[in-house]
Structure formats: structure tokens, C-alpha cells
Design a protein around this motif. Structure first.
Motif, PDB file in Angstrom:
ATOM      1  N   PRO A   1       0.955  -1.379   0.134  1.00 18.02           N
ATOM      2  CA  PRO A   1      -0.170   0.025   0.062  1.00 18.02           C
ATOM      3  C   PRO A   1       0.824   1.272   0.008  1.00 18.02           C
ATOM      4  O   PRO A   1       2.186   1.094   0.359  1.00 18.02           O
ATOM      5  N   VAL A   2       0.309   2.453  -0.617  1.00 16.26           N
ATOM      6  CA  VAL A   2       1.172   3.442  -0.411  1.00 16.26           C
ATOM      7  C   VAL A   2       0.834   4.065   1.002  1.00 16.26           C
ATOM      8  O   VAL A   2      -0.340   4.142   1.451  1.00 16.26           O
ATOM      9  N   ALA A   3       1.979   4.761   1.607  1.00 18.01           N
ATOM     10  CA  ALA A   3       2.109   5.097   2.934  1.00 18.01           C
ATOM     11  C   ALA A   3       1.530   6.987   2.661  1.00 18.01           C
ATOM     12  O   ALA A   3       2.387   7.559   2.951  1.00 18.01           O
ATOM     13  N   THR A   4       0.120   6.848   2.417  1.00 17.01           N
ATOM     14  CA  THR A   4      -0.435   8.132   2.403  1.00 17.01           C
ATOM     15  C   THR A   4      -0.141   8.911   3.623  1.00 17.01           C
ATOM     16  O   THR A   4       0.127  10.085   3.317  1.00 17.01           O
ATOM     17  N   LYS A   5      -0.304   8.337   4.890  1.00 20.98           N
ATOM     18  CA  LYS A   5      -0.202   9.268   6.096  1.00 20.98           C
ATOM     19  C   LYS A   5       1.338   9.820   6.077  1.00 20.98           C
ATOM     20  O   LYS A   5       1.392  11.065   6.592  1.00 20.98           O
ATOM     21  N   GLU A   6       2.192   8.929   5.649  1.00 20.69           N
ATOM     22  CA  GLU A   6       3.571   9.275   5.707  1.00 20.69           C
ATOM     23  C   GLU A   6       3.923  10.478   4.789  1.00 20.69           C
ATOM     24  O   GLU A   6       4.531  11.437   5.002  1.00 20.69           O
ATOM     25  N   LEU A   7       3.233  10.238   3.513  1.00 21.23           N
ATOM     26  CA  LEU A   7       3.513  11.286   2.473  1.00 21.23           C
ATOM     27  C   LEU A   7       2.812  12.522   2.874  1.00 21.23           C
ATOM     28  O   LEU A   7       3.535  13.742   2.615  1.00 21.23           O
ATOM     29  N   MET A   8       1.792  12.545   3.685  1.00 16.85           N
ATOM     30  CA  MET A   8       0.919  13.967   4.215  1.00 16.85           C
ATOM     31  C   MET A   8       2.065  14.658   5.054  1.00 16.85           C
ATOM     32  O   MET A   8       1.801  15.992   5.169  1.00 16.85           O
ATOM     33  N   ILE A   9       2.686  13.932   5.817  1.00 15.01           N
ATOM     34  CA  ILE A   9       3.594  14.746   6.786  1.00 15.01           C
ATOM     35  C   ILE A   9       5.125  14.840   5.877  1.00 15.01           C
ATOM     36  O   ILE A   9       5.429  15.932   5.983  1.00 15.01           O
ATOM     37  N   LEU A  10       5.440  14.139   5.313  1.00 14.18           N
ATOM     38  CA  LEU A  10       6.498  14.078   4.449  1.00 14.18           C
ATOM     39  C   LEU A  10       6.828  15.185   3.505  1.00 14.18           C
ATOM     40  O   LEU A  10       7.721  16.132   3.463  1.00 14.18           O
ATOM     41  N   ILE A  11       5.716  15.656   2.880  1.00 11.58           N
ATOM     42  CA  ILE A  11       5.681  16.438   1.602  1.00 11.58           C
ATOM     43  C   ILE A  11       5.913  17.801   2.137  1.00 11.58           C
ATOM     44  O   ILE A  11       6.879  18.671   2.033  1.00 11.58           O
ATOM     45  N   PRO A  12       4.905  18.233   3.259  1.00 14.44           N
ATOM     46  CA  PRO A  12       4.827  19.429   3.894  1.00 14.44           C
ATOM     47  C   PRO A  12       6.465  19.772   4.792  1.00 14.44           C
ATOM     48  O   PRO A  12       6.880  20.740   4.737  1.00 14.44           O
ATOM     49  N   ALA A  13       6.568  18.516   5.229  1.00  8.96           N
ATOM     50  CA  ALA A  13       7.876  18.826   5.966  1.00  8.96           C
ATOM     51  C   ALA A  13       9.324  18.990   5.282  1.00  8.96           C
ATOM     52  O   ALA A  13      10.072  19.665   5.689  1.00  8.96           O
ATOM     53  N   THR A  14       9.145  18.394   4.123  1.00  7.62           N
ATOM     54  CA  THR A  14      10.140  18.514   2.885  1.00  7.62           C
ATOM     55  C   THR A  14      10.201  20.052   2.527  1.00  7.62           C
ATOM     56  O   THR A  14      11.311  20.689   2.501  1.00  7.62           O
ATOM     57  N   LEU A  15       9.271  20.691   2.477  1.00 10.67           N
ATOM     58  CA  LEU A  15       8.955  21.985   1.833  1.00 10.67           C
ATOM     59  C   LEU A  15       9.516  22.985   3.004  1.00 10.67           C
ATOM     60  O   LEU A  15      10.115  24.012   2.876  1.00 10.67           O
ATOM     61  N   LEU A  16       9.129  22.490   4.212  1.00  7.56           N
ATOM     62  CA  LEU A  16       9.601  23.164   5.374  1.00  7.56           C
ATOM     63  C   LEU A  16      11.076  23.396   5.583  1.00  7.56           C
ATOM     64  O   LEU A  16      11.687  24.378   5.784  1.00  7.56           O
ATOM     65  N   VAL A  17      11.678  21.962   5.465  1.00  7.44           N
ATOM     66  CA  VAL A  17      13.103  21.954   5.438  1.00  7.44           C
ATOM     67  C   VAL A  17      13.735  22.766   4.151  1.00  7.44           C
ATOM     68  O   VAL A  17      15.028  23.622   4.589  1.00  7.44           O
ATOM     69  N   ILE A  18      13.120  22.990   3.073  1.00  6.87           N
ATOM     70  CA  ILE A  18      13.801  23.679   2.104  1.00  6.87           C
ATOM     71  C   ILE A  18      13.733  25.325   2.351  1.00  6.87           C
ATOM     72  O   ILE A  18      14.636  25.903   2.383  1.00  6.87           O
ATOM     73  N   LEU A  19      12.550  25.617   2.818  1.00  2.00           N
ATOM     74  CA  LEU A  19      12.449  27.328   3.305  1.00  2.00           C
ATOM     75  C   LEU A  19      13.605  27.351   4.531  1.00  2.00           C
ATOM     76  O   LEU A  19      14.491  28.261   4.632  1.00  2.00           O
ATOM     77  N   ALA A  20      13.827  26.354   5.317  1.00  2.00           N
ATOM     78  CA  ALA A  20      14.721  26.446   6.535  1.00  2.00           C
ATOM     79  C   ALA A  20      16.206  26.697   5.929  1.00  2.00           C
ATOM     80  O   ALA A  20      17.027  27.399   6.335  1.00  2.00           O
ATOM     81  N   TYR A  21      16.593  25.646   4.773  1.00  2.66           N
ATOM     82  CA  TYR A  21      17.988  26.020   4.242  1.00  2.66           C
ATOM     83  C   TYR A  21      17.994  27.400   3.469  1.00  2.66           C
ATOM     84  O   TYR A  21      19.101  27.846   3.734  1.00  2.66           O
ATOM     85  N   LEU A  22      16.948  27.827   2.987  1.00  2.00           N
ATOM     86  CA  LEU A  22      17.044  29.171   2.427  1.00  2.00           C
ATOM     87  C   LEU A  22      17.267  30.314   3.574  1.00  2.00           C
ATOM     88  O   LEU A  22      18.027  31.276   3.273  1.00  2.00           O
ATOM     89  N   ALA A  23      16.647  30.191   4.526  1.00  2.00           N
ATOM     90  CA  ALA A  23      16.740  31.089   5.602  1.00  2.00           C
ATOM     91  C   ALA A  23      18.175  30.885   6.588  1.00  2.00           C
ATOM     92  O   ALA A  23      18.595  31.917   7.155  1.00  2.00           O
TER      93      ALA A  23
END
Lengths: 109, 252
Positions: free
Chosen positions: B68-90
Motif C-alpha cells: 500500500p502507498v503510505a499516504t499518512k507518511e506522505l502527508m507529513i513528509l511533503i510539507p515537512a520537506t517544503l519546510l526544510v527547503i525554506l529552512a535551508y533558504l533562511a
């Protein structure tokens, strides 16, 4: 026994359930048993997607145990739903076998 | 010990399942099971083809379809990754006590996203296929990294002359707060993904601004020291490659 991939589809599920019914077993052992019963032409790894599906459907359960030969082994056993599915398969197989035998025997006459 | 071919198959399978959003637990389970099977099979003289068939891609697809696709994990992972990208920029501007929101920062998202796409395809697509060819793997990794860093430098040089007005300029205290938030994000992401890579990247990014602060300005701008620093990093790179190759040779 000369088997064909197409004919195997659907039958393999029942055979796997039947082997697991004998007792707890891990993947490699299961593949070896199938081969010892004459299933020679299938890829051994093809049992894993089937086992995954069966586990998802609640037909088999698994438990991981340490192995001396590398990573942990996953041992499979039959659940109550698996036992019921096996009994249904045996019934379907008996009917199918009877029909196919009848057709073949008639054709041979 | 597994053959290189079987090992390569397991790496490709792991990458394939990761790309399709399967959970870590499921991936680990099936990879362990197949590894155990392949070890026993190879002991008995069987090839990887006898286990996975003539078309390993098709086999991977059948495994992927069963998980099965780990939908719950992806729902956390995708926004978390975007947050990390923003953190790298800052992170680097805050570390240099120069955080401000300007066109430079907003445009900076473009090279970050492009670099992430390039590195993701390098790690998930190209490198696993070259598992048995470490030299080719190393050359491609260096070439891609050089290209990405070159792109960053070109982008930086293009953006620096721009004198866009800042929408927001952080005070010294605000820079410390931003820095602390970034560090918390990096640690949280590393703990969630069970990988140190976020922290390692942040540590590497810190090297420049910290060196700029600690090393006197005349040394920082001396071409001889710049060449020396590049030479040292090249030597460190060679040493790491040599260490990894000798480690691989020993385990083989």
C-alpha cells in the motif's frame, strides 16, 4: 511436471495456503517446497507479491525471527480466514478438476 | 555475502519502492525477505534471475502493486520537506546575521528546487543502476555536483548586482530566533526520516559563513588561500572516495 505460467495463476494461491497449513514456514523454504512438488518453471520470487497480498487480505500472518544465514526471516502461518479460503479453494479445485477431466476424457474417446 | 548483481537488484528495488511512496517498514520487510532468500539461493548456486525472473522491472512492479502507498507518511513528509527547503533558504543568511526577505531570497527558491530535482534523480535513478561500476558512479556524481554548484555560482553572480529593496530585514535577535527555528527543523526532519543527511547538509552550508566570520578578511580574499582551500577539499574528496572503495573491496 510441466506447468504453465498462465495456468498457474490462481492455482498458486491455493497451493501456497495448503503448504502454509502444514506449519509455520519462511519464504525460501516455501519456494523449495513448491519446487519439490514439481513447480519448476516459476520464478521463486513470485511468491513474495502473493504472500504480501495474502497478508493484506488477512489470509496469512507473519512473525520475524533471527536467522543465522543473514537478515531476519519472516515466518508465515495460516489465519482462520486463510483456513476458510483454503477450504473454498479445495472445493473449487475439485469441481474444476472434475470438469476438466470430463472434457479431456470425452475428447479422448 | 550477496553477489554484486543481487545487491544491485535490492538497491534498485528499495529506490523503486521509495519513489512510489511505500512505507519504510514495508520496504525494509520485503527487502530483508528477498535478501534472505537471495543469500540462501546463491549458496545453492542459483542466479538472481531464477528468483526475480527475466524482467526485474516487472517483478519490482508486482511487489510495488502489492504494497500500500503510505499516504499518512506522505502527508507529513511533503510539507515537512517544503519546510526544510525554506529552512535551508533562511539558514545561511540568519547565520551571517543578514536575514532579509528580498527578491534575491524569493528567486533563490528556483535553484534550490532545481538542485533538489537533479540530486533526487541522481540518487534514486542514476546511481543505483551503476552500483557495480563505482568509478563511473563517482565520475557521474562529481560531474553532476560540479554542474549544480556551477549553476548556483552563476545564479549567485547574476543575483548579487541586483539591488532590490528588502521587504523585511531581521534584527540581530530575530536572526538568532530564525537560526534556532532552522536548527530545530533540521533535527526534527532528521529524526523523522531517520537520516542524518539534513544535518550534514546544514553543517556543510555553515562552513562558508562561519569561515567568513572567523577567518580574517585579507586571508578570505587572498587567491593563494582560496586555491589552497579548494585543494584541501579536493584531497578530502579523494580520501573519502578511496575510503569507500577500499571498504567496498573488503566487503566484496
Amino acid at each position: 511436471m510441466a506447468d504453465s505460467t498462465q495456468m498457474l495463476k490462481g492455482i498458486l494461491d491455493g497451493c501456497i495456503l495448503s503448504i502454509i497449513e502444514e506449519g509455520e514456514i519462511y519464504g525460501y523454504e516455501l519456494a523449495e517446497k513448491l519446487q519439490s512438488y514439481g513447480f519448476q518453471s516459476f520464478s521463486e520470487g513470485s511468491i513474495y507479491p502473493l504472500l504480501l497480498r495474502m497478508q493484506k487480505e488477512g489470509l496469512v500472518s507473519s512473525v520475524q525471527r533471527k536467522s543465522t544465514a543473514g537478515p531476519k526471516r519472516k515466518y508465515y502461518s495460516l489465519t482462520e480466514a486463510g483456513q476458510a479460503e483454503l477450504e473454498q479453494f479445495l472445493g473449487r479445485w475439485a469441481d474444476l478438476k472434475q470438469s476438466v477431466d470430463a472434457v479431456i476424457t470425452k475428447g479422448g474417446q | 555475502m550477496l553477489s554484486a548483481k543481487s545487491e544491485q537488484f535490492l538497491i534498485e528495488l528499495r529506490m523503486y519502492l521509495m519513489q512510489r511512496g511505500k512505507s519504510d517498514e514495508d520496504i525494509q520487510g520485503i527487502v530483508d525477505e528477498l535478501e534472505s532468500h537471495l543469500i540462501e539461493s546463491e549458496k545453492n548456486g542459483k542466479s538472481v534471475e531464477s528468483i526475480v525472473g527475466k524482467d526485474p522491472k516487472q517483478y519490482m512492479k508486482s511487489i510495488g502493486a502489492s504494497l500500500p502507498v503510505a499516504t499518512k507518511e506522505l502527508m507529513i513528509l511533503i510539507p515537512a520537506t517544503l519546510l526544510v527547503i525554506l529552512a535551508y533558504l533562511a539558514y545561511v543568511p540568519a547565520l551571517s546575521e543578514d536575514f532579509k526577505l528580498s527578491q534575491t531570497v524569493l528567486w533563490g527558491i528556483i535553484p534550490v528546487v532545481i538542485s533538489l530535482i537533479v540530486y533526487s534523480s541522481l540518487i534514486f535513478k542514476m546511481l543505483p543502476k551503476l552500483h557495480a561500476k563505482p568509478v563511473k558512479q563517482g565520475i557521474i556524481a562529481v560531474a553532476v555536483s560540479t554542474g549544480v554548484i556551477g549553476f548556483w555560482v552563476a545564479f549567485y553572480l547574476w543575483m548579487v548586482p541586483e539591488t532590490a529593496s528588502a521587504y523585511f530585514t531581521a534584527t540581530a535577535e530575530q536572526n538568532y530566533v530564525i537560526l534556532a527555528i532552522c536548527v530545530v527543523i533540521f533535527i526534527a526532519y532528521a529524526l523523522y526520516t531517520k537520516s542524518w543527511i539534513t544535518i550534514v547538509v546544514a553543517a556543510l552550508m555553515s562552513a562558508g559563513p562561519l569561515a567568513e566570520n572567523w577567518i580574517p578578511q585579507e586571508v578570505n580574499e587572498d587567491p593563494a588561500y582560496i586555491v589552497l582551500a579548494i585543494g584541501v577539499f579536493v584531497l578530502i574528496g579523494i580520501a573519502i572516495v578511496w575510503f569507500l572503495m577500499s571498504k567496498r573491496h573488503k566487503t566484496a
